[in-house]
Structure formats: structure tokens, C-alpha cells
Design a protein around this motif. Sequence first.
Motif, short mmCIF file in Angstrom:
data_model
loop_
_atom_site.label_atom_id
_atom_site.label_comp_id
_atom_site.label_asym_id
_atom_site.label_seq_id
_atom_site.Cartn_x
_atom_site.Cartn_y
_atom_site.Cartn_z
N ALA A 1 1.06 -1.14 0.06
CA ALA A 1 -0.11 0.16 0.30
C ALA A 1 0.60 1.67 0.18
O ALA A 1 0.10 2.29 -0.34
N LYS B 1 -7.04 -1.07 -6.81
CA LYS B 1 -5.70 -0.25 -6.20
C LYS B 1 -6.11 1.08 -5.42
O LYS B 1 -6.06 0.39 -4.03
N THR C 1 -5.99 -0.05 -1.09
CA THR C 1 -4.89 0.38 -0.57
C THR C 1 -5.44 1.09 1.12
O THR C 1 -4.60 1.13 2.10
N VAL D 1 -5.33 -5.01 -4.58
CA VAL D 1 -4.87 -3.78 -4.72
C VAL D 1 -3.62 -4.89 -6.07
O VAL D 1 -3.88 -4.48 -7.20
#
Length: 387
Positions: A121, A145, A149, A329
Motif C-alpha cells: 500500500a 487499487k 490501499t 490491489v
Amino acid sequence: MGDHKSSGVVTPLLAKVKPYLAIVSLQFGYAGMFIITMVCLKRGMSHYVLVVYRHAVATLVIAPFALVFERKTRPKMTVSTFLKIMLLGLLEPVIDQNLYYVGMKATSATFASAIVNVLPALTFIMAIIFRLERVNIKQIPSLAKVIGTVITVIGAMAMTLYKGPIVDIIWYSRGGGHHKTSNTSADQHWLTGTIMLLACICGWSGFFILQSITLKQYPAELSLTSLICLMGMLEGAAVALVMERDMGAWVIGWDSRLLAAVYSGIVCSGIAYYVQGVVNKERGPVFVTAFSPLCMIITAVLGAIVLAEQVHLGSLIGAIIIVIGLYSVVWGKSKDYSSSKMLTSEKGEVLELPIVDSTRSGIVEDNTNELAGKSKMPVRIPPSQQP
């Protein structure tokens, strides 16, 4: 013909799977290092000295391969590249590893390997800042994504702020060795250790970002790995000489100290830097850091068996949240990679050039007309094969 077709199918499949196999294999190597290093540190070895020996071993192992295999392809060293290598040697070998060992001693090997899951992240955020990663909120992969994160950061905060009761993850953890460490576990400085671990992750993320940038200027993975290990050894030695005034701390024998230095040097510095560099150049820094949950699971099991470590409920809850975020992610990253490859293949699928009259231009020769025939159809040039 059958063999040719089968090999044609296997080669693209192997190329697709290779980055995954490489990074997953590294997670097993890291898990072993966490356990061996923890045993070594508990027996009194200085982590400052361990960092120096670790990178001395890595330099001795990797440098001969770099000298042999990259003697013709190694680019010239510039001042800019040298300064970047110095900073790389400071970020991961010195700052990251020393802070990691301090944090691991204050908490546990299991907790340390779990909190490191915030690395993808943080690397993703830094990659956006340095324009190594593109984000378009209107696209589902980019949104995945970003959401992943955020979830990963929430999981890390849960692990930091909530400790919770002890959970026996396997039957062995109910043994007597577990009770021996219960009193000392309560006295560990979890908050201080967590801060050290989070600081080390910042250094590690910076290392991956800078490694990705440096590889564009110095595309020689083995040589870069050797130089990073060499600079890490020299810079780490300077730090160790300041922090460790007792020269007896540098003495090691045929015991866990030597094993920790050799194992971590070869597997987790030499081989890891090289493999991460190769995958980093192909897939980017976010992909390289996205498989740490596997390391956490392996370390948790080994930590309970070998070190009789206690796993707290907060660590499990936070780790599960982090794994969910990381899956999001990785999914988004894989979709980005697939779409970029598809776009590249579509652009390079067929190139058409019109036949130019040789009397008006000297570019097209007579043999071109023979290949194209007497018709005015365009010449079709197939895309070049990628290595």
C-alpha cells in the motif's frame, strides 16, 4: 509439428507465471530469515553487526556472477547512478533492516512479518507520487487499487491499536514452551516496536521506488545488486562502529550467528535484490511487494512451532483485513498489466506501408517490388517478436 506447437504454448505460459513463482519463492526465503534471525538476536547478537556480515556475504556471492555475466552489457557508471546506489544501500540494508530488527525484538517475528503487509500500500502511494503508477478513478482496476490501499492501511492500524487476547493457531502452541514466554510477552513494547516497523517499511518502499528508477539508468541487475550490497556493507559498518563500541560483538562462531549472516546474505539480500530487480523492471514496484501475506502465514506457523510465539487476536484481524486489501490491489494491478499488453499488441499487430515508386524515391528498392508483387496492395509487415 506437435512438439513445436506445445513448446509455443509453454513458453508464453512460463513467461506469464515466472514473475509469480519468483516472488512467491522469495516469501518462503524471507519467512526462514525471520525465524533464524529472531533466534540469533535472542542469543545476543547485535543487529548492527548482523547487517554488516549479511551484506558482506551477499557481496562475495553475487559479485563474481556480475563480473562474468555482465562484463559486456554493464553500462558506464555515472555520478548520478553512483549517488542513487549509495542511497539504495542506505535505505534498505542500513535503515530498513536495523529498524526492522529493533521492531521485531520489541514485538515478535510473527507480528513483524504481518505488519510488513502494509508495504504494498505504501509502495503504491509512493509510486503514484513519483509517477511510476497510473490511477484513473473512472476505471475499475484503478479504483480497486485505491480501495485496496485504504483497506490495507486500516488493517495495519487495527494491528497497531488493538492487541487482543492470545490465539492458539496450532495445537503445538498449547505446549509448555508457550507458557514460558507469556510473562515476557506482556512486557514487550508493542507500540514502540510497531513504530519502528512502520518506519522500516517507509525505507523499504523508498528502496523499491528508487530501484525502479535506477534500473532505467543502469539496466544491469546483477551488477546493481552487488553494488547495493557493497554500499550497504560499508555504510552499515560505519553505523555499527558508532553504535557498538564493544569489539566482542563482532565475534561469531560456528553457530546461529554465522547461519543467520550466511542465510540472510545469500537468500534475502543477494538473490532477493536480483530477483526483485528483474521483476521490478518488468512489472513495477507494486507487483514486487504484493505477495507478503504468504510470508506472514509461513512465519506465523514457524514462529509458533520453533519460537513458541504467541499470536494475538488483533494481529489476526488486522492481517485478514490487510490480505483482503492486498487482493484488491493485486487484482487491479494484474488488470492494468493485461490491458497495457493488449494495447501494445494491438498497436503493433500489422503495419502497412504503401509502395513508393522507385523513380520518385530511393527508399524502396527493386527487391521490395518483387516481394510485394506488381499489384498496388500495401506491404504487410508482421510485428517484431519480443525477446
